[in-house]
Design a protein around this motif. Sequence first.
Motif, PDB file in Angstrom:
ATOM      1  N   ALA A  37       0.880  -1.377  -0.015  1.00  0.00           N
ATOM      2  CA  ALA A  37       0.062  -0.011  -0.117  1.00  0.00           C
ATOM      3  C   ALA A  37       0.627   1.167  -0.197  1.00  0.00           C
ATOM      4  O   ALA A  37       0.637   2.289  -0.404  1.00  0.00           O
ATOM      5  N   ASP A  38       2.261   1.163   0.549  1.00  0.00           N
ATOM      6  CA  ASP A  38       2.883   2.460   0.547  1.00  0.00           C
ATOM      7  C   ASP A  38       3.590   2.618  -0.773  1.00  0.00           C
ATOM      8  O   ASP A  38       4.427   3.635  -1.046  1.00  0.00           O
ATOM      9  N   GLY A  39       3.290   2.197  -1.931  1.00  0.00           N
ATOM     10  CA  GLY A  39       3.679   2.189  -3.259  1.00  0.00           C
ATOM     11  C   GLY A  39       5.140   1.064  -3.715  1.00  0.00           C
ATOM     12  O   GLY A  39       5.331   1.170  -4.642  1.00  0.00           O
ATOM     13  N   ARG A  40       5.637   0.536  -2.722  1.00  0.00           N
ATOM     14  CA  ARG A  40       6.665  -0.544  -3.047  1.00  0.00           C
ATOM     15  C   ARG A  40       6.277  -1.560  -3.819  1.00  0.00           C
ATOM     16  O   ARG A  40       5.011  -2.124  -3.487  1.00  0.00           O
ATOM     17  N   SER A  41       7.243  -2.071  -4.602  1.00  0.00           N
ATOM     18  CA  SER A  41       6.772  -3.402  -5.253  1.00  0.00           C
ATOM     19  C   SER A  41       8.127  -4.078  -5.751  1.00  0.00           C
ATOM     20  O   SER A  41       9.124  -3.560  -5.590  1.00  0.00           O
ATOM     21  N   VAL A  42       7.692  -5.376  -5.998  1.00  0.00           N
ATOM     22  CA  VAL A  42       9.002  -6.244  -6.233  1.00  0.00           C
ATOM     23  C   VAL A  42       8.475  -7.469  -7.182  1.00  0.00           C
ATOM     24  O   VAL A  42       7.298  -7.780  -7.207  1.00  0.00           O
ATOM     25  N   VAL A  43       9.552  -7.817  -8.126  1.00  0.00           N
ATOM     26  CA  VAL A  43       9.052  -8.832  -9.053  1.00  0.00           C
ATOM     27  C   VAL A  43      10.344  -9.921  -8.396  1.00  0.00           C
ATOM     28  O   VAL A  43      11.387  -9.456  -8.490  1.00  0.00           O
ATOM     29  N   ALA A  44      10.005 -11.207  -8.204  1.00  0.00           N
ATOM     30  CA  ALA A  44      10.853 -12.158  -7.655  1.00  0.00           C
ATOM     31  C   ALA A  44      10.844 -13.427  -8.400  1.00  0.00           C
ATOM     32  O   ALA A  44       9.513 -13.845  -8.514  1.00  0.00           O
ATOM     33  N   ASP A  45      11.734 -14.116  -8.426  1.00  0.00           N
ATOM     34  CA  ASP A  45      11.615 -15.603  -8.897  1.00  0.00           C
ATOM     35  C   ASP A  45      10.986 -16.410  -7.639  1.00  0.00           C
ATOM     36  O   ASP A  45      11.401 -15.963  -6.319  1.00  0.00           O
ATOM     37  N   ALA A  46      10.463 -17.513  -7.843  1.00  0.00           N
ATOM     38  CA  ALA A  46       9.973 -18.245  -6.800  1.00  0.00           C
ATOM     39  C   ALA A  46       9.845 -19.880  -7.134  1.00  0.00           C
ATOM     40  O   ALA A  46      10.053 -20.321  -8.290  1.00  0.00           O
ATOM     41  N   ILE A  47       9.796 -20.616  -6.213  1.00  0.00           N
ATOM     42  CA  ILE A  47       9.884 -21.946  -6.145  1.00  0.00           C
ATOM     43  C   ILE A  47       8.758 -22.528  -5.517  1.00  0.00           C
ATOM     44  O   ILE A  47       8.481 -22.205  -4.271  1.00  0.00           O
ATOM     45  N   ALA A  48       7.867 -23.295  -6.223  1.00  0.00           N
ATOM     46  CA  ALA A  48       6.595 -24.012  -5.663  1.00  0.00           C
ATOM     47  C   ALA A  48       6.985 -25.452  -5.787  1.00  0.00           C
ATOM     48  O   ALA A  48       7.480 -25.953  -6.470  1.00  0.00           O
ATOM     49  N   GLY A  49       6.756 -25.865  -4.730  1.00  0.00           N
ATOM     50  CA  GLY A  49       7.060 -27.408  -4.064  1.00  0.00           C
ATOM     51  C   GLY A  49       5.793 -28.018  -3.836  1.00  0.00           C
ATOM     52  O   GLY A  49       4.674 -27.707  -4.001  1.00  0.00           O
ATOM     53  N   ASP A  50       5.846 -29.282  -3.285  1.00  0.00           N
ATOM     54  CA  ASP A  50       4.885 -30.031  -2.490  1.00  0.00           C
ATOM     55  C   ASP A  50       4.454 -29.381  -1.530  1.00  0.00           C
ATOM     56  O   ASP A  50       5.095 -29.635  -0.316  1.00  0.00           O
ATOM     57  N   GLY A  51       3.433 -28.654  -1.324  1.00  0.00           N
ATOM     58  CA  GLY A  51       2.967 -27.614  -0.128  1.00  0.00           C
ATOM     59  C   GLY A  51       3.785 -26.512   0.129  1.00  0.00           C
ATOM     60  O   GLY A  51       3.702 -26.087   1.336  1.00  0.00           O
ATOM     61  N   THR A  52       4.582 -26.050  -0.668  1.00  0.00           N
ATOM     62  CA  THR A  52       5.544 -24.842  -0.134  1.00  0.00           C
ATOM     63  C   THR A  52       5.429 -23.882  -1.421  1.00  0.00           C
ATOM     64  O   THR A  52       5.309 -24.306  -2.833  1.00  0.00           O
TER      65      THR A  52
END
Length: 173
Positions: free
Chosen positions: A109-124
């Motif tokens: 809400a304060d205007g900050r933003s980010v685009v990040a790599d992510a890892i999706a696992g089994d339940g994570t």
Amino acid sequence: MRTALLLAATLISTAPVIAQAPSLDAAHAAEMKKLDWLAGRWEGEAIIQMGPDQKFTVQQTETIESKVGGTVLMIEGRGTMNGRVVHDAFAIVTWDPEAKKHKVSAYLADGRSVVADAIAGDGTLEWQFDTPAVSMRYLIERTEDGGWKETGFRNRPGEEPVKFIEMALKKVK
């Protein structure tokens, strides 16, 4: 009459395109399906550590929905303390088929933003990003009882990582 003929010609010429609308490929669908367990409304507490003696608890809600034919996971998070909003965030999680990895785009809400790599696992779901001053890492885990545990760590150069948030949520819807 001429308008009706033009309309008919347009509909006939575009029908094959509409009938052949692209569908989500199997690999893309499988990667996004890993996150299906997050869909729903979650409620609970988040304990936030801002400094050695600055620890507080907020009431946290997370609303998660699959959107755009399953290609986007929308996350809305809101934390309140004493009836006042202290955390207001929005994020989307997508699969980048070219890079072969998930991406998190998060907005505060304060205007900050980010685009990040992510890892999706089994339940994570885990994502990390760096700023000039600090590295941030978040880990969401499905607990044995079906809950959501999220831990956030910050790491300043030359220092050990510090846990600054721990969230425990239960699915309510």
